[in-house]
Scaffold this motif. Structure first.
Motif, PDB file in Angstrom:
ATOM      1  N   THR A 174      32.457  42.400  41.001  1.00  0.00           N
ATOM      2  CA  THR A 174      33.087  41.776  39.256  1.00  0.00           C
ATOM      3  C   THR A 174      34.249  41.404  38.901  1.00  0.00           C
ATOM      4  N   TRP A 175      34.988  42.058  39.770  1.00  0.00           N
ATOM      5  CA  TRP A 175      36.981  41.623  39.451  1.00  0.00           C
ATOM      6  C   TRP A 175      36.896  39.557  39.935  1.00  0.00           C
ATOM      7  N   ILE A 176      35.687  39.426  40.701  1.00  0.00           N
ATOM      8  CA  ILE A 176      35.222  37.693  40.845  1.00  0.00           C
ATOM      9  C   ILE A 176      34.806  37.638  40.114  1.00  0.00           C
ATOM     10  N   GLU A 236      46.747  39.985  44.752  1.00  0.00           N
ATOM     11  CA  GLU A 236      46.619  41.583  44.064  1.00  0.00           C
ATOM     12  C   GLU A 236      47.326  42.608  45.073  1.00  0.00           C
ATOM     13  N   ASN A 251      34.964  38.352  36.497  1.00  0.00           N
ATOM     14  CA  ASN A 251      35.558  38.558  35.449  1.00  0.00           C
ATOM     15  C   ASN A 251      36.985  37.161  35.962  1.00  0.00           C
ATOM     16  N   THR A 252      37.390  37.253  37.034  1.00  0.00           N
ATOM     17  CA  THR A 252      38.566  36.362  37.409  1.00  0.00           C
ATOM     18  C   THR A 252      38.304  34.805  37.771  1.00  0.00           C
ATOM     19  N   TYR A 254      50.409  44.762  43.857  1.00  0.00           N
ATOM     20  CA  TYR A 254      49.982  46.188  44.030  1.00  0.00           C
ATOM     21  C   TYR A 254      50.875  46.996  45.421  1.00  0.00           C
ATOM     22  N   THR A 311      32.641  44.881  46.142  1.00  0.00           N
ATOM     23  CA  THR A 311      32.746  45.683  45.171  1.00  0.00           C
ATOM     24  C   THR A 311      33.419  45.093  44.181  1.00  0.00           C
ATOM     25  N   HIS A 312      33.840  43.972  44.848  1.00  0.00           N
ATOM     26  CA  HIS A 312      35.364  43.291  44.115  1.00  0.00           C
ATOM     27  C   HIS A 312      34.044  42.020  43.589  1.00  0.00           C
ATOM     28  N   LEU A 322      43.282  37.865  46.301  1.00  0.00           N
ATOM     29  CA  LEU A 322      43.042  39.339  46.651  1.00  0.00           C
ATOM     30  C   LEU A 322      44.439  39.806  47.234  1.00  0.00           C
TER      31      LEU A 322
END
Length: 154
Positions: free
Chosen positions: A99-101, A128, A103-104, A132, A96-97, A125
């Motif tokens: 896209t974040w991986i 982050e 993009n980042t 949060y 699930t990560h 992660l």
């Protein structure tokens, strides 16, 4: 003195003089190659040593806890993949990560078997999660619950 036959020019072509070449350079090159080969075989790193180096590279003062998490999650096997969830690598990063991986960090999810990339992403992660939730270890808590200020979950 040389005989007249050996210096005679036949059809405009003079015979070549015999040249004795030294093999010293070849012997030196062979010795150096052997030394390098012995050096590489004696300093070969195990997958666990590579994993520990990758963790230390990105986790700094939190290396001990990160190593305990990796021991629990993947047993220091960088190519570990959970067949049911798809979590991958040392820290068992979840798909699930992806896209974040991308993009980042610019990594594809398939690169999460690289111990250095996996450790870097896991540290991201953790940062982050701390930002949060106030709990940087939350992604690896067995309960999944947030424990603000909580210690190492492993």
């Amino acid at each position: 003195m040389s005989s007249p036959e050996s210096t005679q020019v036949i059809d405009g072509i003079a015979p070549r003089a015999k040249v004795r070449r030294s093999t010293r350079g070849l012997r030196i090159a062979g010795c150096l190659a052997a030394i390098v080969a012995v050096g590489f075989t004696s300093t070969a790193c195990t997958p666990e040593e590579v994993a520990r180096d990758a963790i230390a590279t990105y986790w700094g003062p939190y290396t001990a806890c990160a190593e305990r998490i990796v021991d629990r999650e993947s047993n220091f096997q960088a190519d570990a993949v959970n067949p049911s969830s798809g979590t991958t690598g040392l820290f068992q990063i979840h798909p699930t990560h992806a896209t974040w991986i991308r993009n980042t960090y610019g990594y594809s999810f398939s690169e999460m078997t690289d111990p250095y990339k996996n450790s870097r992403v896991a540290k991201g992660l953790s940062s982050e999660a701390h930002r949060y939730y106030g709990d940087g270890w939350q992604p690896w808590r067995l309960s999944g619950r947030v424990a603000p200020g909580g210690g190492c979950p492993a």
